[in-house]
Each structure stands twice: as C-alpha cells, then as structure tokens.
Design a protein around this motif. Structure first.
Motif, PDB file in Angstrom:
ATOM      1  N   SER A   1      45.205  48.436 -49.924  1.00 58.05           N
ATOM      2  CA  SER A   1      46.078  47.822 -50.924  1.00 58.05           C
ATOM      3  C   SER A   1      46.828  48.841 -51.769  1.00 58.05           C
ATOM      4  O   SER A   1      47.750  48.479 -52.507  1.00 58.05           O
ATOM      5  CB  SER A   1      45.258  46.913 -51.848  1.00 58.05           C
ATOM      6  N   ALA A   2      46.453  50.131 -51.680  1.00 61.04           N
ATOM      7  CA  ALA A   2      47.106  51.144 -52.510  1.00 61.04           C
ATOM      8  C   ALA A   2      46.821  52.529 -51.969  1.00 61.04           C
ATOM      9  O   ALA A   2      45.859  52.740 -51.228  1.00 61.04           O
ATOM     10  CB  ALA A   2      46.610  51.057 -53.952  1.00 61.04           C
ATOM     11  N   LEU A   3      47.665  53.490 -52.333  1.00 62.71           N
ATOM     12  CA  LEU A   3      47.328  54.894 -52.168  1.00 62.71           C
ATOM     13  C   LEU A   3      46.263  55.265 -53.197  1.00 62.71           C
ATOM     14  O   LEU A   3      46.148  54.626 -54.242  1.00 62.71           O
ATOM     15  CB  LEU A   3      48.559  55.775 -52.384  1.00 62.71           C
ATOM     16  N   ILE A   4      45.510  56.332 -52.912  1.00 68.34           N
ATOM     17  CA  ILE A   4      44.487  56.810 -53.837  1.00 68.34           C
ATOM     18  C   ILE A   4      44.817  58.245 -54.231  1.00 68.34           C
ATOM     19  O   ILE A   4      45.151  59.074 -53.379  1.00 68.34           O
ATOM     20  CB  ILE A   4      43.089  56.777 -53.192  1.00 68.34           C
ATOM     21  N   ASP A   5      44.727  58.538 -55.514  1.00 73.71           N
ATOM     22  CA  ASP A   5      44.793  59.915 -55.993  1.00 73.71           C
ATOM     23  C   ASP A   5      43.680  60.102 -57.016  1.00 73.71           C
ATOM     24  O   ASP A   5      43.186  59.121 -57.579  1.00 73.71           O
ATOM     25  CB  ASP A   5      46.160  60.238 -56.606  1.00 73.71           C
ATOM     26  N   THR A   6      43.281  61.358 -57.246  1.00 71.00           N
ATOM     27  CA  THR A   6      42.135  61.631 -58.112  1.00 71.00           C
ATOM     28  C   THR A   6      42.451  62.740 -59.111  1.00 71.00           C
ATOM     29  O   THR A   6      43.453  63.432 -58.986  1.00 71.00           O
ATOM     30  CB  THR A   6      40.916  62.043 -57.279  1.00 71.00           C
ATOM     31  N   HIS A   7      41.580  62.890 -60.112  1.00 75.35           N
ATOM     32  CA  HIS A   7      41.750  63.892 -61.176  1.00 75.35           C
ATOM     33  C   HIS A   7      43.132  63.752 -61.814  1.00 75.35           C
ATOM     34  O   HIS A   7      43.745  64.740 -62.227  1.00 75.35           O
ATOM     35  CB  HIS A   7      41.576  65.310 -60.628  1.00 75.35           C
ATOM     36  N   THR A   8      43.604  62.552 -61.922  1.00 74.91           N
ATOM     37  CA  THR A   8      45.012  62.329 -62.248  1.00 74.91           C
ATOM     38  C   THR A   8      45.370  62.763 -63.655  1.00 74.91           C
ATOM     39  O   THR A   8      46.335  63.513 -63.860  1.00 74.91           O
ATOM     40  CB  THR A   8      45.358  60.836 -62.068  1.00 74.91           C
ATOM     41  N   GLY A   9      44.634  62.296 -64.650  1.00 76.79           N
ATOM     42  CA  GLY A   9      44.981  62.633 -66.021  1.00 76.79           C
ATOM     43  C   GLY A   9      44.763  64.102 -66.341  1.00 76.79           C
ATOM     44  O   GLY A   9      45.573  64.734 -67.017  1.00 76.79           O
ATOM     45  N   ALA A  10      43.666  64.683 -65.849  1.00 74.07           N
ATOM     46  CA  ALA A  10      43.338  66.072 -66.178  1.00 74.07           C
ATOM     47  C   ALA A  10      44.363  67.040 -65.630  1.00 74.07           C
ATOM     48  O   ALA A  10      44.655  68.061 -66.251  1.00 74.07           O
ATOM     49  CB  ALA A  10      41.954  66.413 -65.646  1.00 74.07           C
ATOM     50  N   TYR A  11      44.936  66.747 -64.468  1.00 73.82           N
ATOM     51  CA  TYR A  11      45.870  67.665 -63.836  1.00 73.82           C
ATOM     52  C   TYR A  11      47.302  67.134 -63.803  1.00 73.82           C
ATOM     53  O   TYR A  11      48.146  67.692 -63.117  1.00 73.82           O
ATOM     54  CB  TYR A  11      45.390  67.992 -62.418  1.00 73.82           C
ATOM     55  N   GLY A  12      47.584  66.078 -64.529  1.00 75.97           N
ATOM     56  CA  GLY A  12      48.953  65.579 -64.593  1.00 75.97           C
ATOM     57  C   GLY A  12      49.509  65.161 -63.247  1.00 75.97           C
ATOM     58  O   GLY A  12      50.647  65.472 -62.906  1.00 75.97           O
ATOM     59  N   ARG A  13      48.731  64.437 -62.450  1.00 74.91           N
ATOM     60  CA  ARG A  13      49.137  64.104 -61.083  1.00 74.91           C
ATOM     61  C   ARG A  13      49.894  62.784 -60.966  1.00 74.91           C
ATOM     62  O   ARG A  13      50.205  62.342 -59.854  1.00 74.91           O
ATOM     63  CB  ARG A  13      47.908  64.088 -60.179  1.00 74.91           C
ATOM     64  N   GLU A  14      50.179  62.137 -62.088  1.00 72.81           N
ATOM     65  CA  GLU A  14      50.930  60.885 -62.009  1.00 72.81           C
ATOM     66  C   GLU A  14      52.265  61.087 -61.294  1.00 72.81           C
ATOM     67  O   GLU A  14      52.700  60.262 -60.499  1.00 72.81           O
ATOM     68  CB  GLU A  14      51.164  60.321 -63.407  1.00 72.81           C
ATOM     69  N   GLY A  15      52.927  62.195 -61.593  1.00 70.59           N
ATOM     70  CA  GLY A  15      54.233  62.456 -60.994  1.00 70.59           C
ATOM     71  C   GLY A  15      54.170  62.566 -59.480  1.00 70.59           C
ATOM     72  O   GLY A  15      54.993  61.979 -58.770  1.00 70.59           O
ATOM     73  N   ARG A  16      53.212  63.322 -58.972  1.00 70.49           N
ATOM     74  CA  ARG A  16      53.117  63.461 -57.518  1.00 70.49           C
ATOM     75  C   ARG A  16      52.741  62.137 -56.867  1.00 70.49           C
ATOM     76  O   ARG A  16      53.171  61.832 -55.750  1.00 70.49           O
ATOM     77  CB  ARG A  16      52.133  64.562 -57.137  1.00 70.49           C
ATOM     78  N   ALA A  17      51.918  61.339 -57.574  1.00 71.11           N
ATOM     79  CA  ALA A  17      51.514  60.056 -57.017  1.00 71.11           C
ATOM     80  C   ALA A  17      52.702  59.114 -56.897  1.00 71.11           C
ATOM     81  O   ALA A  17      52.867  58.419 -55.879  1.00 71.11           O
ATOM     82  CB  ALA A  17      50.421  59.431 -57.877  1.00 71.11           C
ATOM     83  N   TYR A  18      53.541  59.065 -57.929  1.00 70.14           N
ATOM     84  CA  TYR A  18      54.745  58.237 -57.849  1.00 70.14           C
ATOM     85  C   TYR A  18      55.654  58.704 -56.718  1.00 70.14           C
ATOM     86  O   TYR A  18      56.196  57.895 -55.961  1.00 70.14           O
ATOM     87  CB  TYR A  18      55.512  58.298 -59.165  1.00 70.14           C
ATOM     88  N   ARG A  19      55.853  60.011 -56.606  1.00 72.48           N
ATOM     89  CA  ARG A  19      56.764  60.517 -55.576  1.00 72.48           C
ATOM     90  C   ARG A  19      56.242  60.230 -54.170  1.00 72.48           C
ATOM     91  O   ARG A  19      56.994  59.810 -53.286  1.00 72.48           O
ATOM     92  CB  ARG A  19      56.989  62.021 -55.755  1.00 72.48           C
ATOM     93  N   LEU A  20      54.947  60.450 -53.954  1.00 71.21           N
ATOM     94  CA  LEU A  20      54.394  60.202 -52.626  1.00 71.21           C
ATOM     95  C   LEU A  20      54.471  58.725 -52.272  1.00 71.21           C
ATOM     96  O   LEU A  20      54.823  58.370 -51.136  1.00 71.21           O
ATOM     97  CB  LEU A  20      52.949  60.687 -52.553  1.00 71.21           C
ATOM     98  N   ALA A  21      54.155  57.854 -53.225  1.00 65.37           N
ATOM     99  CA  ALA A  21      54.247  56.422 -52.951  1.00 65.37           C
ATOM    100  C   ALA A  21      55.675  56.022 -52.614  1.00 65.37           C
ATOM    101  O   ALA A  21      55.916  55.256 -51.665  1.00 65.37           O
ATOM    102  CB  ALA A  21      53.744  55.631 -54.159  1.00 65.37           C
ATOM    103  N   ALA A  22      56.635  56.530 -53.359  1.00 67.91           N
ATOM    104  CA  ALA A  22      58.037  56.202 -53.098  1.00 67.91           C
ATOM    105  C   ALA A  22      58.486  56.737 -51.740  1.00 67.91           C
ATOM    106  O   ALA A  22      59.200  56.054 -50.991  1.00 67.91           O
ATOM    107  CB  ALA A  22      58.922  56.758 -54.207  1.00 67.91           C
TER     108      ALA A  22
END
Length: 234
Positions: free
Chosen positions: A39-60
C-alpha cells in the motif's frame, strides 16, 4: 524499495534503480522487498536524517502515491494487509509520517524540480491509520492544542537540518514541496510541548494542506511532545 540517498541530491537529481557507492545518490530496487506490504513505499530514520525529501521524490519518480516514513525505535503493526480492511497502529517513542501524493503534481522550473499538492500526516504512539480510507485516528489519550496567538514563526531556509528537528520537535506540513524550501521554524523557539512555537498555530489532526497538526498526551506530568508542528513546506 529505497537503497540509499540524501534528500537534497535526490530532489535535485532524481532517482535511479540500483545501489550506488555515492551515499548521497537516490537509488532504489524496482522489484521491492518481500512484498508483504504494497500500500506504500517504506522509508526509515526519516525525521533524524531529513529523509522526507528523498521519500517524496522517489514516490513521484516511481508512480507511488503514498509513503510510510518511520522514525527510530518506532514500528507500525499492520492488520489485514492487501485488503480493504488494511490498517495499522503506531508503536514506539517517536512517530511515523504518512506522505500523501494522490493529488501531487511534478514540474520543472529554472530553479529545478518541483512538487505541488503533496500532503503530510504525522502519527505517534497508538495512533491508528486506515490504508483504504486514508484516515488517521489519534489515540484516546491525546487532545487538541489550541492557538494562543497569530505571530508568524521566523524563517529558517534549511528544512532538512537535523538539529532543528531534534531540539524543537519540528516537522513540516504544507501542500508545496520544492527544490528550494522556506522552513518556518527557529532555533530560538521552545519545544512543541513547552510553548509558543506550537501553541500559537491552528490545530487539526486531519489530512489537509492547512497549518500543521500536533497532539500531546493529556496530563501535566506527560507533556513530552508526541506530535510535531510547523507550517513549513516538507
């Protein structure tokens, strides 16, 4: 499945399949992992390493409309995966961001890649999420915070700066994600559970592009921040 990369380089350069020696390059495995959760992609350690940006880009880039972004020592327990009744509960001391790209639109400008219409929800311990309806349900011991003022939060231009996340409990929420960001939080402001940074912003726990939502545990002896807030772009 993401195989590596940083948010800045990922947003700027995009993603590519495979593993890469360059740890900043956004890579992924096209066939994913074990396939238990689709139902979704998974990413981890998101807040600590500022990974929201990469997660949005990969999903798009890969045509996904949702990401579950987990922080350290925090898990989601998923019931009935792959069905109309799929839902999960969050367990752990930190949280899980649900990145919603159903209405997102990508583009390019002279400044680089852009993403508009993406949304962000942040869930913490014992919050629940329905994957079929895309609805969140806060745990019973959380309550809404009320604004105490309308003064704007000072601008900080680096939304991925880890120290701000850790010291001020800040996560971002908006309907516009860009290559260049205007993050509305400040190192001079107190933590979310302590004062003006959170309390002066409008509250909501719904999935909307309005000001950010946050909750905290009820009771004067339990005011650690269990939600995060700002009106910054992700």
């Amino acid at each position: 499945m993401v195989s590596g990369g940083e948010s800045y380089e990922g947003l700027r350069d995009g993603s590519a399949p495979g593993y890469f020696d360059d740890p900043t390059r956004l890579g992924y495995l096209p066939h994913g992992g074990f396939g238990f959760l689709r139902s979704a992609l998974i990413d981890t350690h998101t807040g600590a390493y500022g990974r929201e940006g990469r997660a949005y880009r990969l999903a798009a880039d890969t045509g996904h409309d949702r990401v579950y972004a987990l922080e350290e020592n925090t898990a989601i327990v998923v019931e009935n995966p792959g069905t109309r009744h799929e839902h999960f509960i969050v367990l752990g001391p930190n949280g899980v961001a649900v990145l919603d790209l159903r209405h997102a639109r990508t583009g390019k400008t002279k400044n680089g890649w852009t993403l508009r219409g993406a949304r962000y929800n942040y869930l913490t311990d014992h919050d629940r999420y329905d994957a079929h309806t895309w609805q969140t349900r806060p745990s019973a011991d959380k309550h809404r915070l009320l604004p105490t003022g309308t003064a704007p939060v000072p601008v900080n231009t680096d939304v991925f700066y880890r120290r701000h996340h850790e010291e001020h409990g800040v996560a971002s929420h908006d309907d516009t994600i860009r290559d260049e960001f205007d993050a509305l939080y400040s190192p001079g402001e107190p933590r979310c559970s302590a004062g003006p940074l959170c309390q002066r912003l409008p509250r909501s726990t719904s999935n909307t592009p309005s000001k950010a939502a946050t909750c905290r545990r009820a009771g004067p002896d339990r005011e650690r921040p269990v939600g995060r807030c700002s009106s910054a772009p992700t």
